[in-house]
Motif scaffolding. Structure first.
Motif, PDB file in Angstrom:
ATOM      1  N   PRO A 165     -11.159  -4.575   3.555  1.00 52.29           N
ATOM      2  CA  PRO A 165      -9.726  -4.628   3.818  1.00 52.29           C
ATOM      3  C   PRO A 165      -8.901  -5.080   2.613  1.00 52.29           C
ATOM      4  N   ARG A 166      -9.513  -5.897   1.746  1.00 54.63           N
ATOM      5  CA  ARG A 166      -8.757  -6.451   0.618  1.00 54.63           C
ATOM      6  C   ARG A 166      -9.011  -5.697  -0.686  1.00 54.63           C
ATOM      7  N   ILE A 167      -9.532  -4.486  -0.585  1.00 51.41           N
ATOM      8  CA  ILE A 167      -9.732  -3.698  -1.800  1.00 51.41           C
ATOM      9  C   ILE A 167      -8.389  -3.501  -2.501  1.00 51.41           C
ATOM     10  N   CYS A 168      -8.393  -3.493  -3.802  1.00 51.01           N
ATOM     11  CA  CYS A 168      -7.152  -3.424  -4.585  1.00 51.01           C
ATOM     12  C   CYS A 168      -6.328  -2.193  -4.202  1.00 51.01           C
ATOM     13  N   PRO A 169      -5.098  -2.359  -3.719  1.00 45.42           N
ATOM     14  CA  PRO A 169      -4.287  -1.206  -3.324  1.00 45.42           C
ATOM     15  C   PRO A 169      -3.821  -0.370  -4.510  1.00 45.42           C
ATOM     16  N   GLY A 170      -3.880  -0.959  -5.724  1.00 41.61           N
ATOM     17  CA  GLY A 170      -3.399  -0.243  -6.902  1.00 41.61           C
ATOM     18  C   GLY A 170      -4.495   0.400  -7.731  1.00 41.61           C
ATOM     19  N   GLN A 171      -5.723   0.522  -7.175  1.00 37.17           N
ATOM     20  CA  GLN A 171      -6.822   1.057  -7.987  1.00 37.17           C
ATOM     21  C   GLN A 171      -6.568   2.504  -8.412  1.00 37.17           C
ATOM     22  N   ASN A 172      -5.982   3.323  -7.544  1.00 36.23           N
ATOM     23  CA  ASN A 172      -5.706   4.713  -7.922  1.00 36.23           C
ATOM     24  C   ASN A 172      -4.636   4.783  -9.006  1.00 36.23           C
ATOM     25  N   PHE A 173      -3.674   3.873  -8.925  1.00 30.44           N
ATOM     26  CA  PHE A 173      -2.648   3.760  -9.968  1.00 30.44           C
ATOM     27  C   PHE A 173      -3.309   3.453 -11.310  1.00 30.44           C
ATOM     28  N   ALA A 174      -4.202   2.455 -11.316  1.00 32.89           N
ATOM     29  CA  ALA A 174      -4.865   2.041 -12.557  1.00 32.89           C
ATOM     30  C   ALA A 174      -5.724   3.154 -13.131  1.00 32.89           C
ATOM     31  N   MET A 175      -6.482   3.835 -12.278  1.00 29.75           N
ATOM     32  CA  MET A 175      -7.364   4.896 -12.761  1.00 29.75           C
ATOM     33  C   MET A 175      -6.575   6.093 -13.272  1.00 29.75           C
ATOM     34  N   LEU A 176      -5.488   6.440 -12.598  1.00 29.11           N
ATOM     35  CA  LEU A 176      -4.658   7.553 -13.047  1.00 29.11           C
ATOM     36  C   LEU A 176      -4.052   7.263 -14.418  1.00 29.11           C
ATOM     37  N   GLU A 177      -3.520   6.058 -14.565  1.00 28.10           N
ATOM     38  CA  GLU A 177      -2.941   5.657 -15.849  1.00 28.10           C
ATOM     39  C   GLU A 177      -3.996   5.655 -16.956  1.00 28.10           C
ATOM     40  N   ALA A 178      -5.179   5.096 -16.662  1.00 30.13           N
ATOM     41  CA  ALA A 178      -6.240   5.004 -17.659  1.00 30.13           C
ATOM     42  C   ALA A 178      -6.729   6.396 -18.075  1.00 30.13           C
ATOM     43  N   THR A 224      -5.561  -2.924 -16.475  1.00 32.96           N
ATOM     44  CA  THR A 224      -5.670  -1.574 -17.039  1.00 32.96           C
ATOM     45  C   THR A 224      -5.802  -1.620 -18.554  1.00 32.96           C
ATOM     46  N   ALA A 225      -5.101  -2.542 -19.191  1.00 32.79           N
ATOM     47  CA  ALA A 225      -5.224  -2.680 -20.650  1.00 32.79           C
ATOM     48  C   ALA A 225      -6.653  -3.030 -21.036  1.00 32.79           C
ATOM     49  N   THR A 285       0.824  -1.206   0.000  1.00 31.49           N
ATOM     50  CA  THR A 285       0.000   0.000   0.000  1.00 31.49           C
ATOM     51  C   THR A 285       0.863   1.262   0.000  1.00 31.49           C
ATOM     52  N   SER A 286       1.995   1.212   0.704  1.00 33.06           N
ATOM     53  CA  SER A 286       2.877   2.388   0.771  1.00 33.06           C
ATOM     54  C   SER A 286       3.427   2.771  -0.596  1.00 33.06           C
ATOM     55  N   ALA A 287       3.449   1.810  -1.532  1.00 30.15           N
ATOM     56  CA  ALA A 287       3.959   2.096  -2.877  1.00 30.15           C
ATOM     57  C   ALA A 287       2.971   2.889  -3.709  1.00 30.15           C
ATOM     58  N   PHE A 288       1.713   2.997  -3.243  1.00 27.83           N
ATOM     59  CA  PHE A 288       0.686   3.681  -4.029  1.00 27.83           C
ATOM     60  C   PHE A 288       0.119   4.900  -3.312  1.00 27.83           C
ATOM     61  N   LEU A 289       0.874   5.444  -2.377  1.00 29.45           N
ATOM     62  CA  LEU A 289       0.450   6.675  -1.722  1.00 29.45           C
ATOM     63  C   LEU A 289       0.526   7.845  -2.693  1.00 29.45           C
ATOM     64  N   LEU A 290      -0.122   8.944  -2.340  1.00 26.63           N
ATOM     65  CA  LEU A 290      -0.266  10.083  -3.252  1.00 26.63           C
ATOM     66  C   LEU A 290       1.069  10.579  -3.794  1.00 26.63           C
ATOM     67  N   MET A 294       5.184   8.876 -10.289  1.00 23.44           N
ATOM     68  CA  MET A 294       5.069   7.948 -11.418  1.00 23.44           C
ATOM     69  C   MET A 294       4.498   8.600 -12.675  1.00 23.44           C
ATOM     70  N   VAL A 295       3.934   9.805 -12.545  1.00 20.89           N
ATOM     71  CA  VAL A 295       3.277  10.459 -13.678  1.00 20.89           C
ATOM     72  C   VAL A 295       4.214  10.628 -14.880  1.00 20.89           C
ATOM     73  N   PRO A 296       5.475  11.027 -14.710  1.00 17.87           N
ATOM     74  CA  PRO A 296       6.360  11.124 -15.883  1.00 17.87           C
ATOM     75  C   PRO A 296       6.488   9.808 -16.649  1.00 17.87           C
ATOM     76  N   ALA A 297       6.504   8.688 -15.920  1.00 19.91           N
ATOM     77  CA  ALA A 297       6.576   7.382 -16.600  1.00 19.91           C
ATOM     78  C   ALA A 297       5.303   7.127 -17.386  1.00 19.91           C
ATOM     79  N   PHE A 298       4.138   7.455 -16.778  1.00 16.45           N
ATOM     80  CA  PHE A 298       2.869   7.332 -17.500  1.00 16.45           C
ATOM     81  C   PHE A 298       2.915   8.154 -18.784  1.00 16.45           C
ATOM     82  N   SER A 299       3.343   9.406 -18.631  1.00 15.61           N
ATOM     83  CA  SER A 299       3.338  10.351 -19.750  1.00 15.61           C
ATOM     84  C   SER A 299       4.243   9.881 -20.883  1.00 15.61           C
ATOM     85  N   THR A 300       5.422   9.402 -20.532  1.00 14.32           N
ATOM     86  CA  THR A 300       6.374   8.933 -21.555  1.00 14.32           C
ATOM     87  C   THR A 300       5.788   7.774 -22.351  1.00 14.32           C
ATOM     88  N   SER A 301       5.201   6.815 -21.650  1.00 14.71           N
ATOM     89  CA  SER A 301       4.621   5.653 -22.334  1.00 14.71           C
ATOM     90  C   SER A 301       3.434   6.055 -23.207  1.00 14.71           C
TER      91      SER A 301
END
Length: 506
Positions: free
Chosen positions: A451-464, A322-323, A157-162, A168-175
């Motif tokens: 408790p088991r909600i996907c910890p990466g959901q914000n990552f996926a939505m931001l990328e999408a 996400t794909a 979860t700590s890997a997906f904090l704000l 990670m946005v620059p990596a999203f943008s580059t891709s």
């Protein structure tokens, strides 16, 4: 003396044979029948227990028949995607019983009961036991329970904090830029062309995951994707079959391939982890990618094997999911061009032709509503499963230990008692957010819940959101005449024949 020894051995063998026979009868007859009796006494209907196979043949036949049904260009996908569970709920109700071999499966399609199960914290509802052949795919966070899960959850979860997402946005943008540039070259001559967006978004999200998970090692990360893709196919085959204890040790062609893939994936990841760890120790690297964040926990919360398993899981949870979300969104917006235009107007009003940034992406209201509605109609997972480690009460139902609980998310997302006209594409349902979209109950669980909600959901939505915004900035699109609408559940819900779409430069 010899006679005594012979009698002793004979008696021992008779005792052993009797014990084995009693255990077989208990496991393959008495116990399943007693569970069935307890559930039926509570008014739960369903199929009757059949020794050894249960309803597996019916499940497979329903799946084959469902996938062979041509589907018109609409969102009435349940008879094709979940024919067996759909039939069970129609015939026996939203709480019904079926059998996977000798394992009882309790289908629970009521939103209020689903919520109780997903928010359960007493430790009695755990991940179902699976074949060791399936575990080769990943032993990451999603497969853990208890203290091991709690410790790993905190780290992941700590890997997906704000602040980490912002980094990670620059990596999203580059891709995303690489994909847009590739598409622009394709349409340069004639102003339009046909592409399979399913394949394109696999490339995009694979690139994003490789960069955000492995940082400077993203090219090596791409090698893992192909190996994991093949391992996924083999895992699904094992998932749909009854596991015979010891079968994994038989050197069949597929078993040997499974273990070969596992060794190759772990070898690549182990080498990457050791290089990353060494660079961090020498102060040469302070990365924000997932691998760097996990490596900081080595020797304390995590072992190298733990980090390997989380990287394997990140492929499944982040890359494919996400794909598929982006693919279904392009398909749905091609089917509903009015909403495509509304989304484009919003994107151009907020960004113009400039690159989307983190703060502005959060202002996308219409795009967010569209994504939520697509997730309702085409959720990543069609169902979630749990397992009762002991007798457990859910609402007014007492569930014996050893029962697998099936939560059919797709059926819930299409339930008219919560959604009115569920097969209608209507993003306005989410105008006031996901919690107020359905009627009296929250009936929207695309990333699970509790408790088991996907910890990466914000990552996926931001990328999408970033990817779709950049597509809308540069292209309009419509379905190709060659597109065949064939949603298929292959761990995640995906278009079976890809998604050929005609893009046009704007």
């Amino acid at each position: 003396m010899e006679d005594y020894i012979f009698k002793t051995i004979t008696a021992s063998l008779v005792f052993l044979a009797s014990y084995v026979m009693i255990k077989l009868v208990q496991n393959f007859w008495w116990r399943p029948r007693s569970i069935e009796k307890l559930l039926r006494q509570q008014g739960i209907r369903g199929t009757s227990f059949k020794p050894f196979t249960g309803d597996i043949s019916e499940m497979k036949n329903s799946a084959q028949q469902g996938s062979s049904i041509p589907i018109t260009l609409n969102h009435q996908i349940i008879p094709r995607v979940m024919p067996f569970y759909h039939k069970m709920v129609q015939q026996y109700g939203k709480v019904s019983l079926c059998w996977f071999g000798r394992t009882p499966r309790l289908i629970i399609g009521k939103a209020e009961l689903m919520r109780l199960i997903l928010t359960n914290k007493n430790g009695h509802l755990v991940k179902p036991p699976r074949s060791p052949l399936i575990s080769l795919l990943t032993k990451g966070l999603s497969s853990l329970d208890g203290q091991a899960w709690s410790t790993r959850r905190r780290v992941v979860t700590s890997a997906f904090l704000l602040d980490k997402l912002k980094a990670m946005v620059p990596a999203f943008s580059t891709s995303c830029y690489d994909m847009i540039e590739r598409w622009q070259k394709l349409v340069k001559t004639q102003g339009s062309c046909e592409i399979d967006v399913a394949s394109e978004f696999n490339v995009l999200t694979g690139d994003v995951i490789a960069r955000t998970a492995f940082g400077s090692s993203y090219q090596e990360g791409k090698k893992i994707f192909e190996l994991q893709k093949e391992q996924t196919i083999l895992a699904i085959e094992a998932l749909n079959s009854i596991y015979i204890p010891g079968f994994r040790f038989i050197p069949t062609k597929k078993n040997k391939r499974r273990y070969y893939l596992d060794v190759q994936i772990k070898s690549i990841l182990r080498d990457m982890i050791e290089k990353k760890e060494q660079a961090m120790k020498e102060g040469k690297l302070e990365g924000h990618d997932l691998l760097s964040l996990l490596c900081k926990e080595l020797g304390t919360s995590l072992t190298i094997e733990d980090v390997i398993e989380e990287c394997k899981l990140f492929y499944l949870a982040g890359y494919v999911t996400t794909a598929n979300l982006l693919t279904w969104t392009m398909v749905v917006l091609s089917m509903h061009p009015d909403w495509q235009e509304k989304a484009r107007v919003e994107v151009l009003e907020i960004f113009g032709k400039t690159a989307p940034d983190f703060e502005s992406i959060n202002r996308l209201k219409i795009v967010t509503m569209i994504f939520y509605e697509v997730l309702r109609l085409y959720p990543p997972l069609t169902f979630i499963s749990r397992y009762t480690s002991c007798e457990t009460r859910v609402g007014n139902i007492s569930i014996p230990g050893g029962v697998e609980i099936i939560l059919p998310l797709l059926l819930l997302h299409y339930d008219s008692s919560y959604w009115g006209k569920p097969e209608e594409f209507n993003p306005m349902r989410f105008a006031e957010g996901a919690s107020k979209a359905s009627k009296d109950q929250i009936a929207f669980y695309p990333f699970s819940w509790g408790p088991r909600i996907c910890p990466g959901q914000n990552f996926a939505m931001l990328e999408a959101k970033m990817a779709l915004a950049m597509v809308l900035q540069h292209f309009s699109f419509k379905l190709s005449p060659s597109y065949a609408h064939a949603p298929s559940s292959f761990i995640t819900l995906r278009p079976k024949h890809g998604a050929p779409i005609i893009i046009r430069r704007i």
